[in-house]
Design a protein around this motif. Structure first.
Motif, mmCIF file in Angstrom:
data_model
loop_
_atom_site.group_PDB
_atom_site.id
_atom_site.type_symbol
_atom_site.label_atom_id
_atom_site.label_comp_id
_atom_site.label_asym_id
_atom_site.label_seq_id
_atom_site.Cartn_x
_atom_site.Cartn_y
_atom_site.Cartn_z
ATOM 1 N N HIS A 19 37.816 44.692 39.086
ATOM 2 C CA HIS A 19 37.900 44.481 37.638
ATOM 3 C C HIS A 19 36.580 44.873 36.981
ATOM 4 O O HIS A 19 35.509 44.759 37.592
ATOM 5 C CB HIS A 19 38.144 43.005 37.304
ATOM 6 C CG HIS A 19 39.354 42.405 37.937
ATOM 7 N ND1 HIS A 19 40.631 42.782 37.610
ATOM 8 C CD2 HIS A 19 39.479 41.415 38.869
ATOM 9 C CE1 HIS A 19 41.500 42.054 38.310
ATOM 10 N NE2 HIS A 19 40.819 41.217 39.075
ATOM 11 N N ALA A 20 36.667 45.289 35.734
ATOM 12 C CA ALA A 20 35.469 45.508 34.914
ATOM 13 C C ALA A 20 35.799 45.154 33.473
ATOM 14 O O ALA A 20 36.934 45.347 33.021
ATOM 15 C CB ALA A 20 34.985 46.947 35.013
ATOM 16 N N ARG A 21 34.796 44.648 32.772
ATOM 17 C CA ARG A 21 34.970 44.221 31.381
ATOM 18 C C ARG A 21 34.131 45.084 30.459
ATOM 19 O O ARG A 21 33.011 45.488 30.808
ATOM 20 C CB ARG A 21 34.567 42.755 31.242
ATOM 21 C CG ARG A 21 34.701 42.194 29.840
ATOM 22 C CD ARG A 21 34.520 40.695 29.818
ATOM 23 N NE ARG A 21 34.638 40.163 28.459
ATOM 24 C CZ ARG A 21 34.808 38.893 28.165
ATOM 25 N NH1 ARG A 21 34.862 37.997 29.146
ATOM 26 N NH2 ARG A 21 34.918 38.483 26.917
ATOM 27 N N VAL A 139 36.594 50.516 39.855
ATOM 28 C CA VAL A 139 36.895 51.044 41.193
ATOM 29 C C VAL A 139 35.747 50.751 42.156
ATOM 30 O O VAL A 139 35.967 50.478 43.349
ATOM 31 C CB VAL A 139 37.225 52.551 41.137
ATOM 32 C CG1 VAL A 139 35.999 53.410 40.881
ATOM 33 C CG2 VAL A 139 37.918 52.983 42.432
ATOM 34 N N GLU A 140 34.512 50.768 41.668
ATOM 35 C CA GLU A 140 33.380 50.387 42.524
ATOM 36 C C GLU A 140 33.465 48.916 42.911
ATOM 37 O O GLU A 140 33.135 48.540 44.043
ATOM 38 C CB GLU A 140 32.063 50.687 41.809
ATOM 39 C CG GLU A 140 31.761 52.181 41.698
ATOM 40 C CD GLU A 140 30.505 52.467 40.894
ATOM 41 O OE1 GLU A 140 30.022 51.539 40.193
ATOM 42 O OE2 GLU A 140 30.020 53.609 40.958
ATOM 43 N N ASP A 141 33.936 48.084 41.984
ATOM 44 C CA ASP A 141 34.139 46.670 42.290
ATOM 45 C C ASP A 141 35.194 46.517 43.381
ATOM 46 O O ASP A 141 35.038 45.712 44.305
ATOM 47 C CB ASP A 141 34.562 45.928 41.021
ATOM 48 C CG ASP A 141 34.711 44.435 41.236
ATOM 49 O OD1 ASP A 141 33.769 43.792 41.743
ATOM 50 O OD2 ASP A 141 35.776 43.892 40.899
ATOM 51 N N ALA A 142 36.270 47.305 43.288
ATOM 52 C CA ALA A 142 37.304 47.260 44.322
ATOM 53 C C ALA A 142 36.760 47.717 45.669
ATOM 54 O O ALA A 142 37.032 47.097 46.705
ATOM 55 C CB ALA A 142 38.487 48.134 43.904
ATOM 56 N N VAL A 151 41.791 37.881 45.051
ATOM 57 C CA VAL A 151 41.813 38.630 43.796
ATOM 58 C C VAL A 151 41.513 37.684 42.636
ATOM 59 O O VAL A 151 42.159 36.644 42.483
ATOM 60 C CB VAL A 151 43.192 39.290 43.577
ATOM 61 C CG1 VAL A 151 43.256 39.977 42.214
ATOM 62 C CG2 VAL A 151 43.482 40.288 44.687
ATOM 63 N N ALA A 152 40.529 38.051 41.829
ATOM 64 C CA ALA A 152 40.227 37.260 40.627
ATOM 65 C C ALA A 152 41.383 37.383 39.641
ATOM 66 O O ALA A 152 41.931 38.474 39.431
ATOM 67 C CB ALA A 152 38.940 37.754 39.989
ATOM 68 N N THR A 153 41.757 36.255 39.019
ATOM 69 C CA THR A 153 42.889 36.248 38.094
ATOM 70 C C THR A 153 42.477 35.627 36.762
ATOM 71 O O THR A 153 41.377 35.105 36.612
ATOM 72 C CB THR A 153 44.072 35.447 38.689
ATOM 73 O OG1 THR A 153 43.652 34.097 38.949
ATOM 74 C CG2 THR A 153 44.571 36.084 39.976
ATOM 75 N N GLY A 157 39.193 41.826 33.936
ATOM 76 C CA GLY A 157 39.703 43.185 33.942
ATOM 77 C C GLY A 157 40.618 43.478 32.768
ATOM 78 O O GLY A 157 40.317 43.176 31.613
ATOM 79 N N ALA A 158 41.759 44.090 33.077
ATOM 80 C CA ALA A 158 42.720 44.443 32.037
ATOM 81 C C ALA A 158 43.286 43.221 31.329
ATOM 82 O O ALA A 158 43.856 43.332 30.245
ATOM 83 C CB ALA A 158 43.850 45.276 32.628
#
Length: 351
Positions: A19-21, A139-142, A151-153, A157-158
């Motif tokens: 995820h990225a913000r 993608v770098e976080d993944a 998985v962060a929820t 991210g999105a």
């Protein structure tokens, strides 16, 4: 059927999620990337919303050339946010991952399907939306995660600016292991025009389909929640737009046509958990991935796929419930007042 490891998409071996913000005080958007294992995964897509924003989905048609893909992008920012896929492409190119198009191993063209949801201006700044740098960060976080990582929820991210029926939405995930040993996992981002909560009871719709008896909130608590949501709408909170996005994955060996069937039936899971669904201002899109680690049970013949289809839809329903329950707090600001379910009803579903 049993739950597996983290009850997450990443229970399908080889898949990773990042995820990225979008930075900034008035930004409320982000990007989520599902990264396939080396060598990619068979992929398909099914789009049922009337207002989709997508990229590279035609490449997933079983009649077309591309056989496997390396990543899927789910992003905020409406159509602007599809630029996040460019950052994922650039990262994959650096890893020499993609469709080989020349004699040099570096000559690849990564195919990165993407779908977006509408969260423009939800943090107050209409121009704060994901771009290529956001996609690369996701993608770098993944890539930094290990095998079978949790998985962060929620508000990540999105799902950072996601809203569903006036409530804070977000990212949810779930998985199931079938009796055959095949794993089915799901990731969703819930940002729908419709509601995920029964207005008569306060129960998330998806809970009616999970087996057992749903926990009904105290009527007084429910009435207070209804008043709070009505007040938020009266203050001029913009109507929620759009979309529920999902990735349903399995470690089974599926053909591209079978994967497309899996993407299609997974929409049934959305329809159980969000009402109404697939409207003109929704962009509901489901991607399917198959890593091919396990063969379908031969004794069942073609009908062996049925168990995977049913499990995928069920997991989507559970993941949507989790996406609604995960945020601890809502968001209030220039983009509107969107409380979290837990702020209104407490923690009636803590396991």
């Amino acid at each position: 059927m049993t739950l597996h490891r983290h009850d997450a998409l990443t229970d399908v071996g080889g898949l990773r999620v990042g995820h990225a913000r979008v930075p900034g005080e008035l930004a409320l958007s982000g990007t989520t990337v599902v990264l396939a294992p080396e060598g990619g995964a068979v992929a398909a897509v099914d789009v049922r919303g009337g207002g989709p924003g997508t990229r590279e989905t035609d490449a997933l048609d079983p009649r077309n050339l591309v056989q496997r893909i390396d990543a899927v992008v789910l992003t905020g920012g409406s159509a602007y946010g599809l630029d996040a896929a460019a950052g994922v492409m650039a990262w994959l190119e650096g890893q020499r991952r993609g469709v080989r198009v020349g004699p040099d191993p570096a000559h690849v063209v990564p195919v990165v399907p993407a779908a977006c949801l509408f969260d423009l201006g939800r943090g107050g700044d209409f121009a704060a939306r994901p771009d290529a740098s956001t996609g690369r960060a996701a993608v770098e976080d993944a890539a930094r995660t290990g095998p079978y990582a949790p998985v962060a929820t929620g508000t990540v991210g999105a799902g950072t600016g996601a809203v569903v029926g006036g409530l804070k939405g977000g990212v949810g995930t779930a998985s199931t292991v079938l009796d055959s040993g095949i794993t089915v996992g799901v990731l969703v981002v819930v940002n729908a025009v419709g509601s995920a909560v029964d207005p008569e009871t306060g129960v998330p719709y998806g809970r009616y389909f999970e087996g057992g008896r749903p926990v009904f909130p105290d009527p007084a608590v429910h009435e207070a929640a209804r008043r709070r949501l009505a007040e938020a709408r009266a203050e001029g909170t913009p109507p929620p737009m759009n979309t529920t996005l999902a990735v349903v994955a399995t470690d089974a060996a599926l053909t591209r046509a079978q994967a497309q069937k899996l993407a299609g039936t997974a929409h049934d899971g959305i329809a159980r958990a969000v009402r109404p669904v697939h409207l003109l201002n929704d962009g509901d899109t489901v991607f399917a991935l198959a890593t091919g680690e396990r063969e379908l049970p031969a004794e069942a013949g073609p009908l062996a796929l049925n168990e995977i289809l049913a499990a995928g839809a069920d997991a989507v329903t559970r993941a949507i419930v989790q996406a609604v329950l995960a945020p601890e707090t809502g968001v209030t600001g220039p983009g509107g007042d969107h409380p979290a379910y837990r702020e209104l009803y407490g923690d009636p579903y803590d396991d």
